[in-house]
Motif scaffolding. Structure first.
Motif, short mmCIF file in Angstrom:
data_model
loop_
_atom_site.label_atom_id
_atom_site.label_comp_id
_atom_site.label_asym_id
_atom_site.label_seq_id
_atom_site.Cartn_x
_atom_site.Cartn_y
_atom_site.Cartn_z
N ASP A 37 50.38 -37.63 22.28
CA ASP A 37 49.59 -37.92 21.11
C ASP A 37 50.57 -37.64 19.59
N LEU A 38 50.39 -38.73 18.92
CA LEU A 38 50.87 -38.27 17.45
C LEU A 38 50.01 -38.66 16.52
N THR A 39 49.86 -37.54 15.58
CA THR A 39 48.85 -37.74 14.56
C THR A 39 49.22 -37.99 13.06
N LEU A 40 48.61 -38.75 12.48
CA LEU A 40 49.04 -39.03 10.95
C LEU A 40 47.79 -38.33 10.35
N ILE A 41 47.96 -37.26 9.41
CA ILE A 41 47.14 -36.37 8.83
C ILE A 41 46.74 -36.79 7.19
N PHE A 42 45.57 -37.18 6.94
CA PHE A 42 45.22 -37.34 5.52
C PHE A 42 44.71 -36.12 5.10
N GLU A 43 45.17 -35.60 3.77
CA GLU A 43 44.61 -34.30 3.41
C GLU A 43 43.99 -34.58 1.87
N GLN A 44 42.82 -34.26 1.93
CA GLN A 44 42.05 -34.69 0.65
C GLN A 44 41.88 -36.21 0.13
N CYS A 45 42.08 -36.98 1.06
CA CYS A 45 42.04 -38.25 0.81
C CYS A 45 41.63 -39.09 2.29
N GLU A 46 41.26 -40.37 2.26
CA GLU A 46 41.14 -40.97 3.79
C GLU A 46 41.87 -42.55 3.44
N PRO A 47 42.31 -43.25 4.58
CA PRO A 47 42.91 -44.21 4.49
C PRO A 47 42.00 -45.49 4.03
N LYS A 48 42.57 -46.38 3.24
CA LYS A 48 41.79 -47.56 2.80
C LYS A 48 42.20 -48.74 3.57
N GLY A 49 41.40 -49.20 4.32
CA GLY A 49 41.41 -50.24 5.37
C GLY A 49 42.23 -49.94 6.71
N ASN A 50 42.81 -50.75 7.30
CA ASN A 50 43.69 -50.58 8.38
C ASN A 50 45.10 -50.17 8.13
N VAL A 51 45.52 -49.22 8.74
CA VAL A 51 46.93 -48.59 8.47
C VAL A 51 47.91 -49.36 9.15
N THR A 52 48.91 -49.90 8.73
CA THR A 52 49.99 -50.55 9.25
C THR A 52 51.12 -49.73 9.47
N LEU A 53 51.63 -49.31 10.64
CA LEU A 53 52.83 -48.53 10.78
C LEU A 53 54.28 -49.47 10.58
N PRO A 54 55.25 -48.78 10.16
CA PRO A 54 56.44 -49.88 10.46
C PRO A 54 56.98 -50.04 11.72
N ALA A 55 57.83 -50.72 11.89
CA ALA A 55 58.45 -51.23 13.12
C ALA A 55 59.20 -50.06 13.64
N ILE A 56 59.12 -49.50 14.81
CA ILE A 56 59.61 -48.35 15.52
C ILE A 56 60.23 -48.94 16.73
N PRO A 57 61.50 -49.01 16.70
CA PRO A 57 62.21 -49.53 18.18
C PRO A 57 62.12 -48.19 19.22
N SER A 58 61.91 -48.95 20.30
CA SER A 58 61.90 -47.96 21.71
C SER A 58 60.57 -47.12 21.82
N LEU A 59 59.70 -47.44 21.09
CA LEU A 59 58.40 -46.58 20.93
C LEU A 59 57.17 -47.64 21.09
N ASP A 60 56.41 -47.36 22.17
CA ASP A 60 55.29 -48.31 22.44
C ASP A 60 54.06 -47.33 21.89
N ILE A 61 53.41 -48.08 20.76
CA ILE A 61 52.18 -47.34 20.04
C ILE A 61 50.99 -47.94 20.61
N GLY A 62 50.19 -47.29 21.09
CA GLY A 62 48.74 -47.80 21.41
C GLY A 62 47.79 -47.71 20.26
N GLY A 63 46.32 -47.69 20.59
CA GLY A 63 45.33 -47.61 19.55
C GLY A 63 45.16 -46.16 18.69
#
Length: 840
Positions: A37-63
């Protein structure tokens, strides 16, 4: 009082901390091929729309899963509000190298915020707290013939995933493997095996298939990857426990295959066939007259490298025959890739009397069992041709016999008989308006009965039906009804084998009732439902945990009061009832009007798809043309020109059965078009299909020619209009009878009889169309298996073989499967890819 008023602004002041977005953890160590598990923490705010992560070689990212926490506190007269939103991702490193998540910006409700980079070192995966490496617990490998194989030889290939039983829980995915440069058959159903090794019980999942390759040398197999779920411990909830699962990716060990080249020299007529084959030659009839056809059938049968074979061996025929040679037909046995037969018919039309010898035909192949070349030779057949009157003479022949690459006729000369060329696919048609879809049988009957009913009744009924169907609370109410019945069944059941499926059904309906959008809900999920009292959520959590204990522990039993407590909890769970006033919502009174207007403004005209497809077809890129017309049909299933043109593209790729399905769809949607009728006959003949529901409609007699004047949908609307006019004529005649307007009575009778004749003609036409007039009609285009339940797993079920050319009705769909209903009442499930819908 004055002091209280002066302090009030201080009490209402809210201090907000700065908004930040960060990774947690921000660095450290991840395990190779292990999900974490790898968590992206938003403090005092919340994401607007879908979050698009940058390309990360050699790392499979699920839902990702989202969680929110809000708190409010007052300290020393100062109010503080805290809000945290976390997005938790399932990540899995695929190579042992340092992984860096680069810095990026993310859109939030407070503006775009910067996310600092995170760096992770990749170490070896260990299973739970045991410090055992993943290889010690689970590993996989391919098994190939140890002595190697010959180039083109069909050999057995096995893949085995082996794991320690005390850790193995279940497979997490299908086998992911690129077989190139091998050609393989589909994997057989996996087998589960058990064995004891060094005192440790282990479980193996064995996959089997057959493969072949024409690449000589040492072939290194690509690594295969498969996810497995391992149980690394247990979690205790109250007095219950459930396994802790961790997911790992198991990569197969390196494997090589020695492929020996075929020995030299090879026979002159060797064309690459490797395996075991038989060759059969048959000529019918043995005696004929000049001008009467003689059929020479050659059949090659056996096990071998069929994907690499180009066709039948060449045949020599006298120049005294005119030759018609349809395309050879390959038939695979039981959907096997390497077991097949290839049959080619040559129709010989003699032009001179005499005695002729056909054959022998030879074929050389390599037998990998003996390591030698073998030659098959058919027996020669002598046929006798008797004379006939008025036979055209053929002159200026250079020789009596001629050799051909396949079967070739003589060079044309001005005195040869003129013969029309054999049929080939015609040019694609330009785009046209889509055809109408036939009405369902119930809808057609309702329209006919509506001729004597008030249209307002139909409008209100349909609007009320749509209001019920679109009610967002309908799934919850349905689940609540099912749960009551399930609890009653559990109370009346004492057998554990019967209780297990009932508890699973109760859990599925509970998840729907509580709107738990989780793949595997847990007892803790009830407490996270907004607006639910803690005590009420705890009651449901305990019920859920007790049901889990019975499902996952062999010695567990339900308590005697569990059903009573479950019924009380169900009675307390309120779901709002359906409101009749939803009938008057615009979406129910005017269904789809606004959506259709908006869609018409942005929809790409079908002519653009057609133009692109015809351009690709003209350039000879038939695969691209196929893709274009498939996309067009996804948005407009009744685009008959797209069906017609797609059939042409499939014929060019020798996919005759699929082409006949799309040609039939174009025919039922536009039967009056001559090009469409010709294409249907052409594709059915090429595929060797003679569907009983279709062939009578292609007859040239007056009755079927009249039926082809309109599609089933047009005949349905004609029938509805004619019945309405019959009703109108009867009403007019009654009105004239009461008002004594005798001069208009003949007009009323003419309207009645003309409308009645039209109604009878439309009804008879629909009857001749039969199943093809049903909006859910489908055409089987591939050899398939009709199954009792929609699964290919090793489950106890009955199945039956399906042959191409059958017409059926599809009444249900489920995850890529469609349920078929045949005229004799037979039902079953088949894969969506094995059929072509004629209307939808």
């Amino acid at each position: 009082m004055l002091r209280l008023l002066l302090c009030l602004p201080l009490l209402l002041a809210v201090s907000l901390r700065a908004q930040t977005v960060r990774w947690e953890p921000a660095g450290g160590t991840l395990a190779l091929n292990q999900s974490s598990d790898l968590t992206l923490i938003f403090e005092q705010c919340e994401p607007k729309g879908n979050v698009t992560l940058p390309a990360i070689p050699s790392l499979d990212i699920g839902g990702s899963s989202r969680n929110e926490q809000n708190s409010f506190s007052i300290i020393n007269g100062s109010a503080t509000r805290s809000m945290t939103v976390s997005l938790t991702y399932q990540v899995r490193p695929t190579s042992k190298q340092t992984i860096t998540i680069p810095a990026f910006e993310v859109a939030t409700d407070k503006g775009r915020l910067h996310v600092a980079p995170a760096m992770f070192e990749i170490g070896d995966a260990t299973v739970g707290q045991s410090n055992l490496s993943l290889d010690a617990v689970a590993q996989s490998a391919f098994t190939t013939p140890p002595d190697g194989v010959w180039a083109g030889e069909v050999f057995s290939l096995r893949y085995t995933l082996n794991a320690t039983r005390r850790y193995f829980y279940q497979l997490g995915s299908e086998l992911d493997w690129n077989p190139t440069p091998l050609t393989i058959e589909p994997w057989e159903k996996p087998e589960l095996l058990s064995a004891t090794l060094n005192g440790e019980e282990r479980v193996s999942v064995l996959y089997k298939t057959r493969a072949s390759t024409k690449s000589a040398g040492v072939v290194t197999l690509n690594p295969a990857k498969q996810l497995v779920n391992l149980a690394t411990g247990t979690s205790v909830f109250s007095v219950f426990s459930r396994p802790n699962l961790e997911q790992f990716a198991v990569s197969s060990k390196p494997a090589t295959l020695l492929v020996r080249p075929l020995p030299l020299p090879a026979p002159a007529d060797f064309t690459g066939a490797v395996g075991q084959f038989t060759l059969d030659s048959k000529v019918v009839p043995a005696t004929a007259s000049v001008g009467e056809p003689v059929t020479w059938t050659l059949t090659l049968d056996g096990t071998g490298n069929w994907p690499d074979l180009s066709g039948l061996p060449p045949r020599s025929v006298s120049k005294d025959f005119r030759i018609v040679q349809p395309q050879a037909k390959r038939t695979n046995k039981d959907n096997a890739l390497f077991d097949a037969s290839l049959t080619g018919d040559v129709v010989l039309v003699p032009t001179k009397p005499g005695s002729y010898t056909l054959g022998p035909v030879t074929l050389s192949y390599f037998d990998p069992k003996t390591g030698t070349y073998r030659t098959l030779k058919s027996e020669p057949v002598t046929i006798t041709i008797s004379g006939a009157a008025s036979v055209p003479e053929t002159e200026n022949r250079k020789s009596e016999n001629g050799n051909m690459d396949s079967v070739k006729s003589e060079t044309w000369n001005p005195k040869s008989e003129i013969v029309a060329p054999s049929a080939i696919p015609r040019d694609p048609l330009p785009s046209s308006s889509s055809a109408s879809t036939p009405l369902a049988s119930s809808t057609l009957l309702a329209c006919l009965l509506a001729s004597v009913l008030c249209p307002l009744t139909i409008w209100i009924t349909l609007a009320l039906r749509r209001a019920r169907a679109t009610d967002p609370r309908l799934p919850q109410r349905t689940a609540r009804i099912h749960m009551a019945a399930t609890l009653t069944a559990i109370r009346n059941t004492s057998s554990p084998e019967q209780i297990f499926p009932l508890l699973q059904q109760w859990q599925r309906d509970t998840a729907i009732l509580w709107q738990l959008d989780l793949a595997v809900p847990t007892a803790a999920a009830f407490k996270s439902v907004p607006g639910t009292p803690v005590a009420f959520a705890e009651t449901w959590a305990v019920l859920w945990a007790e049901s889990d204990r019975v499902l996952y522990r062999a010695d567990a039993r339900l308590s005697e009061d569990w059903v009573s407590r479950a019924k009380e909890a169900l009675s307390a769970k309120h779901v709002p009832a359906f409101s009749v006033f939803q009938l008057f919502l615009p979406r129910n009174l005017l269904p789809g009007v606004a959506a259709l207007l908006l869609l018409s403004a942005f929809t790409i005209p079908p002519s653009l798809f057609a133009a692109d497809g015809r351009a690709s077809y003209a350039k000879g890129d038939f695969a691209a043309a196929e893709s274009t017309w498939i996309i067009a049909l996804e948005s407009a299933p009744t685009d008959w020109t797209a069906h017609h043109n797609l059939a042409l593209a499939l014929v060019q790729q020798n996919r005759w059965s699929e082409a006949s399905g799309h040609a039939l769809a174009a025919f039922v949607q536009q039967p009056q078009n001559p090009a469409v009728c010709w294409n249907l006959e052409f594709t059915l003949k090429g595929a060797g299909l003679h569907p009983a529901e279709v062939m009578p409609l292609l007859a040239d007699d007056p009755l079927h020619s009249f039926v082809r004047l309109a599609s089933p949908a047009v005949w349905q609307w004609t029938l509805i209009a004619a019945v309405w006019f019959v009703s109108l004529a009867l009403g007019l005649w009654f009105w004239l009878a009461y008002t004594r307007h005798d001069r208009l009575k003949p007009a009323a009778w003419i309207l009645f009889w003309v409308s009645l004749v039209v109604a009878l003609a439309a009804g008879a036409s629909l009857r001749l169309y039969g199943l093809l007039a049903d909006a859910e009609a489908v055409f089987i285009v591939k050899p398939a298996t009709l199954r009792s339940i929609p699964t290919e797993l090793d489950a106890p079920q009955k199945s039956s073989a399906l042959t191409p050319g059958l017409v059926a009705i599809s009444d249900k769909t489920f995850l890529g499967w469609q349920r078929l209903v045949f005229p004799n009442g037979q039902t079953g499930w088949v894969r969506r890819a094995d059929l072509v819908p004629l209307w939808r």
